[in-house]
Design a protein around this motif. Structure first.
Motif, short mmCIF file in Angstrom:
data_model
loop_
_atom_site.label_atom_id
_atom_site.label_comp_id
_atom_site.label_asym_id
_atom_site.label_seq_id
_atom_site.Cartn_x
_atom_site.Cartn_y
_atom_site.Cartn_z
N SER A 13 0.16 -11.66 -0.51
CA SER A 13 0.05 -11.90 -1.95
C SER A 13 -0.01 -13.39 -2.26
O SER A 13 -0.70 -13.81 -3.19
CB SER A 13 1.24 -11.26 -2.68
N ALA A 17 -7.11 -3.27 3.13
CA ALA A 17 -5.65 -3.14 3.12
C ALA A 17 -5.12 -2.03 4.01
O ALA A 17 -3.91 -1.91 4.19
CB ALA A 17 -5.16 -2.91 1.69
N LEU A 75 -13.79 -12.39 -4.25
CA LEU A 75 -13.03 -11.36 -3.56
C LEU A 75 -13.76 -10.03 -3.67
O LEU A 75 -14.11 -9.59 -4.77
CB LEU A 75 -11.62 -11.23 -4.16
N ASP A 109 -5.34 -3.27 -5.06
CA ASP A 109 -5.93 -4.49 -5.62
C ASP A 109 -5.67 -4.59 -7.11
O ASP A 109 -5.51 -5.68 -7.66
CB ASP A 109 -7.43 -4.53 -5.34
N ASN A 110 -5.62 -3.44 -7.82
CA ASN A 110 -5.37 -3.49 -9.25
C ASN A 110 -3.94 -3.89 -9.56
O ASN A 110 -3.65 -4.49 -10.60
CB ASN A 110 -5.67 -2.13 -9.88
N PRO A 135 -11.09 0.59 -1.83
CA PRO A 135 -9.78 0.56 -2.50
C PRO A 135 -8.84 1.62 -1.93
O PRO A 135 -9.25 2.72 -1.57
CB PRO A 135 -10.12 0.86 -3.96
N LEU A 192 -3.64 -14.67 -1.46
CA LEU A 192 -4.60 -14.25 -2.47
C LEU A 192 -4.34 -14.93 -3.81
O LEU A 192 -5.28 -15.29 -4.52
CB LEU A 192 -4.55 -12.73 -2.62
N THR A 200 0.83 -1.19 0.00
CA THR A 200 0.00 0.00 0.00
C THR A 200 0.88 1.25 0.00
O THR A 200 2.09 1.18 0.23
CB THR A 200 -0.92 0.02 1.23
N ARG A 257 -14.81 -3.37 -5.69
CA ARG A 257 -14.48 -4.29 -6.78
C ARG A 257 -14.78 -5.71 -6.35
O ARG A 257 -14.49 -6.11 -5.22
CB ARG A 257 -13.01 -4.16 -7.15
N LEU A 298 -11.34 -8.01 1.37
CA LEU A 298 -9.99 -7.50 1.58
C LEU A 298 -10.03 -6.06 2.04
O LEU A 298 -10.65 -5.21 1.39
CB LEU A 298 -9.17 -7.61 0.29
N VAL A 311 -13.33 -6.06 -2.66
CA VAL A 311 -12.50 -4.96 -2.17
C VAL A 311 -13.44 -3.80 -1.91
O VAL A 311 -13.87 -3.10 -2.83
CB VAL A 311 -11.41 -4.57 -3.19
#
Length: 676
Positions: free
Chosen positions: A535, A595, A499, A451-452, A504, A538, A428, A469, A593, A501
């Motif tokens: 990571s 973050a 998933l 996330d992207n 974001p 996921l 992040t 998302r 999720l 999000v």
């Protein structure tokens, strides 16, 4: 055998011998010589080349742009308006902008031609990087010259006339390649000056270079590429170009960091060996545990790559079959090299192997209370600066009789240690700022979301970074109905993972940072492990895996399919031979999720006659903490006799199981097996 050495840096540039006035005649056995290849690719040949003296079919005169020697018959030149009008009148479709017609295109001048030349040179350089060529006598020499080395061919005294040795020489090192009929049968790396810190690793480096060049199973002279060898030779070339003789050997500077980090790693292993709970672990298991939970593991020349890597995370780290340098599972590491400082303000490179004290930790009694609260205080040292020796400067004022020679003062180096993350780590925005703060690095920030960066949006899809998302993925998970009958064939259950999000946040891909001391890397490791493990979790739930059976998404085609990697190699072999039937039922597992400020995962899945909800935190060093839930109602959960021999499990033990299996879907099935 003599080895050509490069001269020290000169203020006058390359010597005349390095710029031959005439191009060498290519050998008869060299159909694609360097000179021919460059001429074929070059967009700007000599103005008097024969190709420019062709007749124009339209006018019968010399081609445009060629000055005629006959008066009264002026040539048609691109720089004249009449030329442009004539070409237009002939109906020729010519883009005058691309031709840079002088006087017609606004602002066009001589600098445009120079810019076009630079752009074309960049294209040619890109082509060289894209296709490094094949392993051959000429291919090796071209590659070495392109990377800035000097080359010398030597004929082997004992052997056939086709046996040759190519010496690729730099300022501080040389690579000798023995080749016969364009097939390499030996390669070795040597350094000009003896150095114990370098000599102990030279055999491993030579073995990697030889493997890059030698023919492997299924390879032939027509298919053997120089790609891997180029990557490793380029790493050596970077350190060699930055080295200054005498005064600085960048290879030795990097090896000195390995010495201190290796000393710290051995100390970590010894402390782990003192733990009674780890008494049954092998030396290799303890090294893997130190790699992932202590101060990392430094490795020189490993995984087919020449150079120093500090590895800090490894997939399947809890399994006894996992080794430090084994190829099983994915590994996260940090490459340590040198780079020009440019305009950066950093402590320059220092050549030393004493970055940490001999006792590793501080023994001052004043620090005892601090050590008991936060762990051991490492005894980091600050080696002295490495300075270039003074050089003679000659000044002349008005004539030879007033010439004076003075010694310049020693000056610091203009190079820094550079840490490159392999693979690049996705974090992040806030965590990126923490990492850059440790290294005092001012890096540009991306405008993409976290996330992207983890799961790039498909091109053409509707995506609004400010909106929640949702993405789905279906995969199979091996499941046993009885924990006491693991030898039976499992059932492969399909998990429909979704998933969400909700909020974001901005993210960053951290690729590299400059460092002034190895302790900078050690300070980053807890953060790096936190996001490496996130990571991995996921990816195991939402990315396909190679070599696994595919399942179609419900009511769709076959997109978004995968299978889970199992917990150990023995079980993988078993599964490949005894694949169970796939249950037609899809179990829905929803993952939310969050973050910021700390990575959190909320898991929702069917459990008994209701729905389970578990909130997890992925903490520093990849630790899992169960924040809240609605199924672990007590601090200790008594597992039924039929499912686990009445063993008491705590929330921490359930969290530990997720750390062990590194897979959310397998963890969900473990919970259902134990508690349902």
């Amino acid at each position: 055998m003599s080895t050509p050495m490069r001269h020290g840096p000169s203020q006058q540039g390359r010597t005349p011998s390095q710029h031959p006035t005439t191009a060498p005649t290519p050998q008869a056995s060299t159909p694609f010589s360097t000179t021919q290849a460059a001429a074929a690719l070059s967009p700007h040949g000599p103005r008097s080349s024969p190709q420019q003296l062709k007749k124009s079919p339209a006018t019968g005169t010399l081609a445009p742009g060629i000055m005629s020697s006959q008066p009264g018959n002026p040539p048609l030149n691109f720089d004249s308006p009449s030329a442009a009008a004539a070409l237009g009148g002939l109906g020729l479709d010519i883009n005058l902008d691309s031709l840079n017609v002088g006087g017609l295109v606004g602002g066009a001048n001589r600098s445009d031609e120079d810019d076009r030349k630079k752009r074309m040179d960049a294209v040619i350089a890109g082509l060289w990087a894209f296709d490094t060529g094949r392993v051959s006598n000429d291919g090796l020499e071209r590659l070495a010259v392109q990377l800035g080395f000097e080359c010398l061919w030597e004929t082997v005294v004992i052997g056939s006339e086709n046996d040759k040795v190519l010496v690729i020489a730099g300022r501080t090192m040389a690579v000798e390649v023995s080749i016969k009929n364009h097939v390499v049968y030996h390669a070795s790396l040597t350094f000009n000056e003896p150095s114990p810190s370098l000599d102990k690793h030279v055999e491993k480096a030579s073995a990697i270079l030889f493997k890059d060049l030698a023919l492997g199973p299924g390879e032939s002279q027509l298919t053997k590429k120089l790609s891997k060898f180029r990557a490793n030779l380029d790493r050596l070339a970077i350190l060699d170009r930055l080295s200054i003789t005498p005064g600085l050997n960048c290879h030795e500077a990097v090896a000195g960091i390995w010495e201190s980090l290796e000393k710290l790693h051995r100390w970590d292993v010894e402390r782990l060996r003192e733990d009674p709970a780890l008494s049954d672990r092998s030396e290799e298991n303890l090294r893997v545990l130190a790699l992932c939970s202590r101060h990392g593991c430094p490795l020189m020349h490993t995984r087919g790559r020449v150079g120093l890597t500090l590895e800090y995370w490894k997939q399947y780290r809890k399994y006894k079959s996992t080794t430090v340098e084994g190829e099983k599972g994915k590994t996260w590491g940090i490459l340590i090299d040198c780079a020009p400082a440019n305009s950066m303000v950093y402590t320059p490179v220092r050549v030393s192997d004493k970055w940490i004290g001999p006792s590793i930790v501080k023994t001052d009694p004043i620090d005892d209370e601090v050590m008991s609260a936060t762990g051991p205080i490492l005894d980091w040292l600050e080696p002295p600066n490495t300075l270039l020796p003074p050089t003679e400067e000659t000044k002349s004022e008005g004539g030879l009789e007033s010439t004076t020679t003075t010694l310049s003062v020693p000056k610091p180096l203009d190079f820094v240690f550079m840490a490159t993350f392999d693979p690049p780590i996705v974090v992040t925005h806030g965590v990126a700022m923490e990492i850059y703060k440790i290294s005092a690095f001012n890096a540009p920030l991306s405008g993409s979301t976290f996330d992207n960066l983890l799961f790039p949006v498909t091109e053409g899809a509707n995506y609004d970074p400010s909106e929640p998302r949702v993405m789905s993925f279906t995969q199979t998970v091996p499941v046993w109905t009885d924990v006491h009958k693991l030898s039976e064939k499992p059932v492969l259950k399909a998990h429909r993972n979704t998933l969400l999000v909700d909020k974001p946040v901005y993210g960053q891909v951290v690729t590299h940072v400059p460092i002034s001391h190895p302790k900078d890397l050690i300070a980053m490791l807890p953060l790096l492990r936190q996001y490496a493990f996130l990571s991995l979790l996921l990816a195991n739930s939402f990315k396909p895996r190679d070599g696994r059976p595919l399942l179609p998404e419900p009511n769709t085609s076959s997109e978004g399919t995968s299978s889970i990697r199992t917990t150990d190699r023995d079980f993988e072999d078993f599964m490949s031979k005894n694949r169970g039937e796939i249950s037609p039922e899809h179990i829905k597992v929803d993952i939310v999720l969050s973050a910021h400020p700390i990575p959190r995962l909320q898991l929702v899945f069917p459990f008994r006659q209701t729905t389970a909800m578990i909130n997890l935190e992925i903490q520093l060093d990849g630790k899992v903490h169960i924040v809240s839930d609605n199924i672990f109602s007590e601090l200790e959960i008594e597992v039924p006799q039929s499912k686990g021999k009445g063993k008491l499990l705590t929330r921490r033990q359930f969290a530990q199981k997720l750390e062990d299996c590194e897979n959310i879907d397998m963890w969900v099935e473990f919970i259902k097996l134990k508690l349902e």
